[in-house]
Design a protein around this motif. Structure first.
Motif, PDB file in Angstrom:
ATOM      1  N   ASP A  45       0.997  -1.595  -0.501  1.00  0.00           N
ATOM      2  CA  ASP A  45      -0.016  -0.005  -0.064  1.00  0.00           C
ATOM      3  C   ASP A  45       0.916   1.507  -0.247  1.00  0.00           C
ATOM      4  O   ASP A  45       0.323   2.853  -1.000  1.00  0.00           O
ATOM      5  CB  ASP A  45      -1.059   0.131   1.418  1.00  0.00           C
ATOM      6  N   THR A  46       1.725   0.893   0.702  1.00  0.00           N
ATOM      7  CA  THR A  46       2.891   1.932   0.656  1.00  0.00           C
ATOM      8  C   THR A  46       3.188   2.671  -0.359  1.00  0.00           C
ATOM      9  O   THR A  46       3.922   3.801  -1.500  1.00  0.00           O
ATOM     10  CB  THR A  46       4.038   2.255   1.814  1.00  0.00           C
ATOM     11  N   ALA A  47       3.631   1.469  -1.775  1.00  0.00           N
ATOM     12  CA  ALA A  47       4.567   1.697  -2.636  1.00  0.00           C
ATOM     13  C   ALA A  47       3.290   2.396  -3.890  1.00  0.00           C
ATOM     14  O   ALA A  47       3.914   3.193  -4.314  1.00  0.00           O
ATOM     15  CB  ALA A  47       4.641  -0.166  -2.926  1.00  0.00           C
ATOM     16  N   TYR A  48       1.950   1.281  -3.605  1.00  0.00           N
ATOM     17  CA  TYR A  48       1.377   2.539  -4.216  1.00  0.00           C
ATOM     18  C   TYR A  48       1.307   3.766  -4.293  1.00  0.00           C
ATOM     19  O   TYR A  48       1.014   4.685  -5.055  1.00  0.00           O
ATOM     20  CB  TYR A  48      -0.359   2.036  -4.436  1.00  0.00           C
ATOM     21  N   ARG A  49       0.807   4.034  -2.590  1.00  0.00           N
ATOM     22  CA  ARG A  49       0.810   5.589  -2.564  1.00  0.00           C
ATOM     23  C   ARG A  49       1.597   6.632  -3.256  1.00  0.00           C
ATOM     24  O   ARG A  49       1.721   7.338  -3.324  1.00  0.00           O
ATOM     25  CB  ARG A  49       0.548   5.968  -1.122  1.00  0.00           C
ATOM     26  N   ASN A  50       2.868   5.908  -2.933  1.00  0.00           N
ATOM     27  CA  ASN A  50       4.602   7.108  -3.226  1.00  0.00           C
ATOM     28  C   ASN A  50       4.046   6.867  -4.913  1.00  0.00           C
ATOM     29  O   ASN A  50       4.922   8.041  -5.214  1.00  0.00           O
ATOM     30  CB  ASN A  50       5.439   5.897  -3.078  1.00  0.00           C
ATOM     31  N   ARG A  51       4.355   5.598  -5.481  1.00  0.00           N
ATOM     32  CA  ARG A  51       3.662   5.517  -6.762  1.00  0.00           C
ATOM     33  C   ARG A  51       2.537   7.100  -7.549  1.00  0.00           C
ATOM     34  O   ARG A  51       3.137   8.246  -8.137  1.00  0.00           O
ATOM     35  CB  ARG A  51       3.473   4.691  -7.400  1.00  0.00           C
ATOM     36  N   TYR A  52       1.748   6.738  -7.055  1.00  0.00           N
ATOM     37  CA  TYR A  52       0.598   8.106  -7.402  1.00  0.00           C
ATOM     38  C   TYR A  52       1.042   9.539  -7.018  1.00  0.00           C
ATOM     39  O   TYR A  52       1.002  10.659  -7.293  1.00  0.00           O
ATOM     40  CB  TYR A  52      -0.681   7.627  -6.650  1.00  0.00           C
ATOM     41  N   LEU A  53       1.754   9.346  -6.104  1.00  0.00           N
ATOM     42  CA  LEU A  53       2.360  10.409  -5.410  1.00  0.00           C
ATOM     43  C   LEU A  53       3.677  11.672  -6.220  1.00  0.00           C
ATOM     44  O   LEU A  53       3.701  13.117  -6.466  1.00  0.00           O
ATOM     45  CB  LEU A  53       3.090  10.648  -3.742  1.00  0.00           C
ATOM     46  N   CYS A  54       4.208  10.654  -6.610  1.00  0.00           N
ATOM     47  CA  CYS A  54       4.999  10.568  -7.706  1.00  0.00           C
ATOM     48  C   CYS A  54       4.526  11.432  -8.851  1.00  0.00           C
ATOM     49  O   CYS A  54       5.126  12.415  -9.117  1.00  0.00           O
ATOM     50  CB  CYS A  54       6.432   9.806  -7.830  1.00  0.00           C
ATOM     51  N   GLY A  55       3.701  10.508  -9.653  1.00  0.00           N
ATOM     52  CA  GLY A  55       2.793  11.196 -10.854  1.00  0.00           C
ATOM     53  C   GLY A  55       2.381  12.676 -10.673  1.00  0.00           C
ATOM     54  O   GLY A  55       2.540  13.232 -11.555  1.00  0.00           O
ATOM     55  N   HIS A  56       0.930  12.701  -8.922  1.00  0.00           N
ATOM     56  CA  HIS A  56       1.060  13.990  -8.664  1.00  0.00           C
ATOM     57  C   HIS A  56       1.824  14.959  -8.945  1.00  0.00           C
ATOM     58  O   HIS A  56       1.619  16.634  -9.393  1.00  0.00           O
ATOM     59  CB  HIS A  56       0.458  13.616  -7.817  1.00  0.00           C
ATOM     60  N   ASN A  57       3.085  15.585  -8.457  1.00  0.00           N
ATOM     61  CA  ASN A  57       4.521  15.853  -8.197  1.00  0.00           C
ATOM     62  C   ASN A  57       4.897  16.062  -9.626  1.00  0.00           C
ATOM     63  O   ASN A  57       5.459  17.833 -10.159  1.00  0.00           O
ATOM     64  CB  ASN A  57       5.102  15.677  -7.312  1.00  0.00           C
ATOM     65  N   ILE A  58       5.165  14.986 -10.262  1.00  0.00           N
ATOM     66  CA  ILE A  58       4.999  15.259 -11.790  1.00  0.00           C
ATOM     67  C   ILE A  58       4.281  16.488 -12.388  1.00  0.00           C
ATOM     68  O   ILE A  58       5.114  17.194 -13.072  1.00  0.00           O
ATOM     69  CB  ILE A  58       5.691  13.476 -12.364  1.00  0.00           C
ATOM     70  N   LEU A  59       3.711  15.805 -12.244  1.00  0.00           N
ATOM     71  CA  LEU A  59       2.536  16.557 -12.952  1.00  0.00           C
ATOM     72  C   LEU A  59       2.610  18.037 -12.565  1.00  0.00           C
ATOM     73  O   LEU A  59       2.156  19.016 -13.601  1.00  0.00           O
ATOM     74  CB  LEU A  59       0.889  16.247 -13.410  1.00  0.00           C
ATOM     75  N   LYS A  60       3.187  18.543 -11.704  1.00  0.00           N
ATOM     76  CA  LYS A  60       2.888  19.746 -11.247  1.00  0.00           C
ATOM     77  C   LYS A  60       3.689  20.318 -11.648  1.00  0.00           C
ATOM     78  O   LYS A  60       3.492  21.667 -11.966  1.00  0.00           O
ATOM     79  CB  LYS A  60       2.917  19.604  -9.339  1.00  0.00           C
ATOM     80  N   ALA A  61       5.542  19.948 -11.467  1.00  0.00           N
ATOM     81  CA  ALA A  61       6.105  20.421 -11.788  1.00  0.00           C
ATOM     82  C   ALA A  61       6.386  20.415 -13.633  1.00  0.00           C
ATOM     83  O   ALA A  61       6.791  21.376 -13.916  1.00  0.00           O
ATOM     84  CB  ALA A  61       7.357  19.283 -11.715  1.00  0.00           C
ATOM     85  N   HIS A  62       5.912  19.657 -13.934  1.00  0.00           N
ATOM     86  CA  HIS A  62       5.572  19.987 -15.901  1.00  0.00           C
ATOM     87  C   HIS A  62       4.910  20.694 -16.715  1.00  0.00           C
ATOM     88  O   HIS A  62       5.695  21.631 -16.872  1.00  0.00           O
ATOM     89  CB  HIS A  62       5.034  18.838 -16.717  1.00  0.00           C
TER      90      HIS A  62
END
Length: 333
Positions: A45-62
């Motif tokens: 569950d932590t791996a999934y959360r980290n994966r989605y948080l990574c993507g979330h921040n990438i979209l904001k940074a992009h």
């Protein structure tokens, strides 16, 4: 991290923008976010959360980088800027199962594309729903998939001058039953597998040329005919410099791209991966994607043109696809 990327982007645009006119903020974020999450040896569950948080921040940074370029640099540099994702294409394992195809494409291809290219912005609804349901089963008070505020949805939406895509692998998909606890398998509720009838490359990717045509038509349909740049497509082969198998691969995939263009897809570029044999993720130097062979045991890294490089040169010069057998015959004369 968003602020760091914003600072970095501004420096790069300022120093290189007079010469560089085509920008990609991130390449295959869906891949490296998955790797970051699962290589961390976290609980699932932590791996999934980290994966989605990574993507979330990438979209904001992009989005931040896009707006910086658009407002501060585009007026005098006149370049283009976008993002490149990796996407396979999916076929139903069960006859007429269109739902599994759509759901898996939402979790794989549309995860990073909908927030930028869809008319409404934000993540695909099925992704939000199923991740929220799994999060509730796990006892969490909120979804593992972060939420965008309305301000961020509007800020991210439309932040690309082109849709960049890398394509390598097709998959078969089928629905998976919920667990006894009510949990969706792998969040998506979809199992993916390979088709044993498809040929396989040395790295393990399956070969099915119609997949790239299907992907291009799908993107064209969903996002109202965006300009598409194929930034990577190719195969790893251990055939050495006489790589007739790579020529057959490129010929068949490029033919499907041409069919997609004929059907109305706005494809602006097709880029072969790769010019040179190189370092390939966890596989190191063992996988050979290049049009040019590199001897990694030679201190000078000797480079030798492969047959596929001569084929591509011929295609470029003649302006049309040339069958593999014609290239081989002409070179052996």
């Amino acid at each position: 991290m968003i602020q760091y990327f914003e600072d970095y982007a501004r420096v790069v645009f300022r120093e290189l923008g007079s010469k560089v006119k085509f920008w990609s903020t991130f390449n295959e974020p869906d891949i490296f976010c998955r790797m970051i999450a699962y290589l961390n040896e976290s609980a699932p569950d932590t791996a999934y959360r980290n994966r989605y948080l990574c993507g979330h921040n990438i979209l904001k940074a992009h989005a931040r980088a896009y707006h910086i370029y658009d407002e501060e640099f585009r007026p005098h540099q006149q370049g283009k800027i976008g993002l490149v994702t990796n996407s396979g294409y999916f076929f139903p394992k069960l006859e007429n199962d269109t739902e599994s195809v759509e759901i898996y494409f939402a979790f794989q291809g549309r995860w990073f594309l909908d927030p930028i290219f869809s008319k409404s912005g934000d993540y695909p609804q099925v992704m939000k729903t199923r991740i929220a349901e799994n999060s509730k089963v796990e006892g969490l008070t909120h979804s593992r998939l972060p939420e965008f505020s309305p301000e961020w949805i509007n800020y991210i939406k439309g932040t690309a001058d082109y849709l960049g895509i890398n394509h390598y692998a097709p998959f078969m998909v089928e629905p998976a039953n919920k667990t006894d606890s009510g949990r969706w398998y792998d969040d998506s509720g979809i199992i993916h597998s390979n088709n044993s009838e498809w040929k396989v490359t040395s790295i393990g990717f399956r070969i099915f040329p119609k997949a790239i045509g299907g992907l291009l038509r799908k993107l064209t349909e969903i996002y109202d005919k965006p300009p598409i740049y194929i930034m990577e497509n190719g195969m790893s082969s251990q055939s050495g410099v006489m790589d007739g198998d790579r020529i057959e691969y490129l010929y068949s995939y490029m033919k499907e791209v041409l069919f997609a263009i004929r059907d109305g897809c706005d494809v602006r570029a097709y880029t072969v991966w790769s010019l040179l044999d190189n370092f390939e993720w966890f596989f190191g130097y063992s996988q050979r994607f290049g049009l040019i062979s590199v001897d990694f045991d030679d201190p000078n890294r000797k480079r030798t043109l492969k047959l596929s490089s001569y084929w591509l040169k011929t295609v470029i010069e003649e302006g049309h696809l040339v069958p593999a057998n014609e290239t081989i015959i002409n070179l052996l004369k």
